[in-house]
Design an enzyme around this catalytic site. Structure first.
Site, short mmCIF file in Angstrom:
data_model
loop_
_atom_site.label_atom_id
_atom_site.label_comp_id
_atom_site.label_asym_id
_atom_site.label_seq_id
_atom_site.Cartn_x
_atom_site.Cartn_y
_atom_site.Cartn_z
N GLN A 131 -61.76 19.10 -8.33
CA GLN A 131 -60.50 19.82 -8.16
C GLN A 131 -59.62 19.68 -9.41
OE1 GLN A 131 -60.35 18.39 -3.51
NE2 GLN A 131 -58.38 18.99 -4.37
N ARG A 143 -56.17 16.92 2.90
CA ARG A 143 -55.14 17.96 2.93
C ARG A 143 -53.78 17.34 3.29
NH1 ARG A 143 -56.90 23.90 5.18
NH2 ARG A 143 -55.45 25.08 3.97
N1 MCN Z 1 -49.57 31.16 -2.08
C1 MCN Z 1 -48.87 32.35 -1.98
N2 MCN Z 1 -47.50 32.31 -1.86
C2 MCN Z 1 -46.83 31.12 -1.80
C3 MCN Z 1 -47.54 29.89 -1.87
C4 MCN Z 1 -48.93 29.96 -2.02
O1 MCN Z 1 -49.47 33.42 -1.98
N3 MCN Z 1 -45.50 31.10 -1.70
C5 MCN Z 1 -51.01 31.17 -2.30
C6 MCN Z 1 -51.35 30.57 -3.67
O2 MCN Z 1 -51.13 31.43 -4.72
C7 MCN Z 1 -52.76 30.11 -3.47
C8 MCN Z 1 -52.74 29.62 -2.03
O3 MCN Z 1 -51.66 30.30 -1.39
O4 MCN Z 1 -53.65 31.18 -3.65
C9 MCN Z 1 -52.50 28.09 -1.92
O5 MCN Z 1 -51.49 27.76 -2.83
P1 MCN Z 1 -50.72 26.36 -2.93
O6 MCN Z 1 -49.93 26.13 -1.71
O7 MCN Z 1 -50.04 26.34 -4.24
O8 MCN Z 1 -51.88 25.26 -2.91
P2 MCN Z 1 -52.98 24.98 -4.04
O9 MCN Z 1 -53.47 26.24 -4.56
O10 MCN Z 1 -52.52 23.94 -4.96
O11 MCN Z 1 -54.14 24.40 -3.14
C10 MCN Z 1 -54.21 23.04 -2.81
C11 MCN Z 1 -54.13 22.81 -1.33
C12 MCN Z 1 -54.65 21.46 -1.02
S1 MCN Z 1 -53.96 20.15 -1.84
C13 MCN Z 1 -55.69 21.27 -0.15
S2 MCN Z 1 -56.14 19.67 0.21
C14 MCN Z 1 -56.38 22.39 0.42
C15 MCN Z 1 -55.56 23.62 0.47
O12 MCN Z 1 -54.87 23.83 -0.65
N4 MCN Z 1 -57.71 22.51 0.27
C16 MCN Z 1 -58.29 23.73 0.55
N5 MCN Z 1 -56.14 24.71 1.01
C17 MCN Z 1 -57.50 24.85 0.97
N6 MCN Z 1 -58.09 26.02 1.30
C18 MCN Z 1 -59.43 26.16 1.15
N7 MCN Z 1 -59.99 27.35 1.47
N8 MCN Z 1 -60.21 25.15 0.70
C19 MCN Z 1 -59.69 23.94 0.39
O13 MCN Z 1 -60.46 22.97 -0.07
CU1 CUN Z 2 -54.27 15.03 -0.10
S1 CUN Z 2 -55.70 16.48 -0.14
MO1 CUN Z 2 -55.11 18.05 -1.38
O1 CUN Z 2 -53.84 17.12 -2.06
O2 CUN Z 2 -56.25 18.07 -2.54
#
Ligand code: MCN
Ligand code: CUN
Length: 782
Positions: free
Chosen positions: A217, A363
């Site tokens: 990641q 998560r």
């Molecule tokens: N998004 C959006 N509008 C927002 C916020 C987010 O459209 N206001 C969209 C983002 O652009 C992105 C998605 O939602 O495409 C998730 O965004 P974000 O909340 O920024 O999270 P990350 O991309 O940093 O993803 C990490 C988070 C974590 S830490 C875990 S653990 C987790 C999760 O995401 N693992 C996942 N969701 C997951 N989903 C899938 N399918 N697989 C994982 O392993």
């Molecule tokens: Cu604590 S699981 Mo996500 O932050 O990768």
């Protein structure tokens, strides 16, 4: 209508990565096979705690195709016996050195021509163990009767204390409160269990450069970590993360197998592939359990006065990811949640035990899962004690919109929020008043129906460098955008999607800023040779940090574009405005050019300007972001069998400005399913001897479509005032917010029987036992 209008910000553009996934054409780690590659298998300890008296690999070496067996001795001789550390805090052994400290710990690595030969030989490696008493709980660890980590200078099982808040003021306020809830709340050991386990392929080229394909990641962090462990200079390391079959936090840590594969590839001189089995993934990665004692004080009419929480954290045998002085543990400071609590104190003690290493989990936003669950449970217990509706109790205590930026008593400055609005939308959509009526009728008939609410607040976006650094690296992220002459382009970030859909949302952010077609952006993540440095995707930091970097990089391109537009329109730059996705002459909007026209000119007719149209930008956010939500569960409990049925679940999330509503909804569906599993099904139990009892998917349960309830979702939008596009995160919100809603609903259903709390997972057996015990205690009411 141009496709930009159709597809940019706020639109449910279809996921651009899906055509390859739904056709089975994703390119995963196990699809990578290099000529001459060897396979590696690891030998794991059957004992939770034992001295290693000797290791004999002679039988293993006789298996046809086996090339080498490596133990800690060889790794130590090459100086690669320990994993990298956060601030020199704790260094996990790559292979057990003299002693095994948890069941399934890695003891030796076997390299062979085939995977089968490697696994066969691994079974023949003879390890002479002298079993020792295992320390299985933090309560046992505290006594220091057995010191688990004799290899450390500090001869104690206590790893660290982390505390924040006003201890004396909190004690006083609790003493002066009309009522104080006191409850022990456990957040059990859970595991992310991504469908694809972890693995790697390591190859050194003829110039001695390491190409390291890995399920990661955080590819850039891996590159630096590999330098720290192996001493290979970073310019000689390329880390490539291919498509990932889920991560959920499990693909953040650097695992022992990676170092063994690299060591094997270097010494043997052939590529080495290693990919875990399901059991290896479940038993030798990272997890933790939290044992929390919360005291929540209030006036008799339900105004919160103080919160105190003391926690024993079981961090297993190694604790590389839990530095006390920095935020990973500090994220737990979000435990005051959505409520304006005048004073608070949190203190957390972490202990070594003979269990798999603690740290990044499931998560979890780095301990927000535990915090949100604890406060949301305590609020419901308080409501029950004071005989105030849980909704009303929350309403009386929410931080009000005008209080933002809100300084919490436990160190965070919340950026924005409108908790009451979000809750009201959820109540309205689920028909709360009708549900209460229905519940009253059912209770009169002796039926058990529960309504559970959780109005959680998250903290995400690990980025503000003033708060964070890992491996000595300040936390911010880079983004690179190149616009080609035709107005198509390429976007690169240091994040790494594991299923979150970055190939889509990153294109949407840039397209919106530049008025270009999001379908024409190639989005690349995961290759450290090409992507700008970034700290990766975890703690829901991608949108708050890399998303911000992308928007600002696009604006940098717009600034350059303005100069070229001025040249094309033969006006002064100052006379142009960016409006309706084009540069317009102020006062004469019919004279305008699009970014597409500007892009072509940038490479063919830039005037006095430097040719080309691209930008790289590093973004160091001023603060974290604080998404929130209201989740409401309706659960029926069968009094005879203890069976629970989630009849409805309403999730209203507020993640600020939404980039792609469909992707957000998908994130919420997936996370709620995982939250459901945590609340009802999942635990990594250990027996009293330290044996791990969740070694495969018949013991560690993952919900299928049969168990999964159907989700109702929606959102409110409270933008982050400091994020370039006002976006917060959503990736972990459903996992953070939902377990409390489920448990609150079940306990609400059981409350007529006098049940006050049951620790997760709420299995049928546990619920059945609670009902029977309650009936036995209060036969008259039963
Ligand atoms: N998004 C959006 N509008 C927002 C916020 C987010 O459209 N206001 C969209 C983002 O652009 C992105 C998605 O939602 O495409 C998730 O965004 P974000 O909340 O920024 O999270 P990350 O991309 O940093 O993803 C990490 C988070 C974590 S830490 C875990 S653990 C987790 C999760 O995401 N693992 C996942 N969701 C997951 N989903 C899938 N399918 N697989 C994982 O392993
Ligand atoms: Cu604590 S699981 Mo996500 O932050 O990768």
């Amino acid at each position: 209508m141009t496709s930009t209008e159709k597809f940019a910000m706020g639109k449910s553009m279809k996921r651009r990565e899906d055509p390859r996934f739904i056709q089975g054409k994703g390119h995963y780690l196990d699809d990578i096979n290099l000529p001459g590659q060897l396979y590696m298998a690891l030998v794991h300890s059957p004992y939770p705690h034992a001295n290693i008296l000797g290791i004999d690999s002679s039988e293993a070496m006789k298996v046809p195709g086996v090339v080498a067996v490596v133990t800690a001795k060889e790794l130590n001789a090459h100086g690669v016996g320990r994993l990298p550390t956060f601030h020199g805090f704790d260094q996990q052994m790559v292979l057990a050195d003299g002693k095994v400290l948890y069941q399934h710990q890695e003891v030796a690595a076997v390299y062979a021509e085939t995977r089968e030969a490697a696994y066969d030989a691994a079974e023949l490696v003879e390890v002479d163990y002298e079993p020792l008493q295992a320390v299985v709980t933090p309560q046992q660890a505290k006594t220091d009767e057995t010191i688990i980590r004799a290899d450390r200078e500090q001869q104690t099982n206590h790893i660290f204390n982390w505390s924040v808040g006003q201890q004396d003021a909190t004690e006083q306020a609790l003493a002066g409160s009309d009522h104080v809830v006191r409850q022990h709340i456990k957040y059990q050991r859970v595991h992310a269990a991504p469908l694809e386990p972890c693995g790697c392929v390591a190859e050194f080229d003829v110039m001695g450069r390491l190409k390291f394909y890995v399920t990661s990641q955080a590819p850039h962090v891996y590159r630096t970590a590999l330098f720290l462990v192996t001493g290979i200079p970073e310019d000689k390391i390329q880390v490539i993360a291919p498509d990932l079959g889920g991560g959920f936090g499990n693909k953040v840590p650097v695992y022992p197998g990676y170092i063994c594969a690299i060591a094997g590839a270097l010494v043997i001189g052939r590529p080495v592939k290693w990919i875990e089995t399901r059991t290896e993934n479940l038993t030798s990665s990272f997890a933790r359990d939290y044992h929390m004692d919360i005291e929540l004080g209030a006036t008799k009419d339900g105004k919160l006065t103080a919160l105190k929480v003391l926690t024993d954290a079981d961090h297993g045998a190694f604790d590389a990811a839990a530095d006390p002085s920095k935020y990973p543990a500090g994220m737990f400071g979000i435990i005051t949640g959505s409520y304006d609590i005048p004073t608070a104190y949190a203190s957390l003690d972490a202990y070594f035990t003979n269990k798999m290493p603690g740290g990044v989990a499931y998560r979890c936003s780095f301990r927000v899962t535990e915090a949100a669950y604890c406060i949301e449970r305590a609020m419901d217990i308080l409501a029950d004690d004071l005989n105030i509706d849980p909704v009303e109790l929350r309403r009386r205590n929410f931080i009000q919109p005008e209080q933002f930026p809100y300084q919490s008593p436990l160190s965070f400055t919340y950026d924005s929020g409108d908790y009451e609005k979000t809750m009201d939308v959820a109540l309205e959509r689920i028909g709360y008043a009708d549900l209460l009526k229905e519940q009253a009728e059912k209770r009169a008939r002796g039926e058990l129906m529960g309504i559970g609410i959780s109005t959680f607040t998250e903290v995400t976006g690990a980025g503000p460098s003033k708060h964070f650094d890992i491996l000595g690296i300040k936390m911010f992220d880079g983004a690179e955008i190149r616009i080609h002459p035709s107005g198509a382009g390429i976007i690169r970030t240091g994040t790494k999607s594991q299923g979150q859909g970055h190939e889509t949302t990153w294109a949407q952010i840039v397209a919106e800023e530049l008025g270009l077609d999001p379908q024409n952006f190639q989005v690349e993540e995961g290759d450290t040779d090409t992507a700008p440095y970034g700290l990766g995707t975890y703690a829901s930091r991608s949108t708050p940090v890399a998303g911000g970097a992308l928007a600002l990089a696009a604006r940098k391109i717009r600034d350059k574009g303005r100069k070229i537009a001025a040249h094309l329109l033969e006006v002064d730059e100052m006379d142009l405005e960016w409006k309706d996705y084009r540069f317009q002459v102020m006062g004469a909007p019919s004279r305008s050019v699009t970014m597409k026209e500007v892009a072509f000119a940038a490479y063919t007719n830039p005037g006095e300007n430097e040719p080309g149209l691209e930008a790289t930008l590093y973004y160091d956010p001023p603060n974290m972001v604080f998404p929130h939500g209201t989740y409401i569960a309706v659960v029926d409990v069968d009094r005879e069998t203890g069976e629970t049925k989630v009849r409805r679940f309403m999730a209203i999330d507020d993640c600020g400005t939404i980039i792609n509503p469909m992707i957000v909804e998908g994130q919420v569906h997936g996370g709620l399913t995982e939250g459901y599993a945590i609340a009802f099904m999942q635990e990594i139990p250990y027996d009293e001897d330290g044996n791990n009892l969740a070694t495969n998917f018949t013991e560690y349960l993952v919900p299928t479509s049969l168990e999964t309830p159907s989700w109702e979702t929606g959102h409110t939008v409270t933008p982050s005032p400091h994020h370039p596009i006002g976006a917060k995160s959503v990736g972990e919100s459903p996992n953070v917010g939902s377990p409390a809603a489920f448990v609150n609903a079940v306990i609400d259903a059981l409350s007529p029987l006098g049940v006050r709390h049951i620790d997760m997972p709420l299995t049928r057996e546990k619920v059945w036992s609670a009902i029977r015990e309650a009936e036995a205690a209060q036969p008259a009411q039963a």
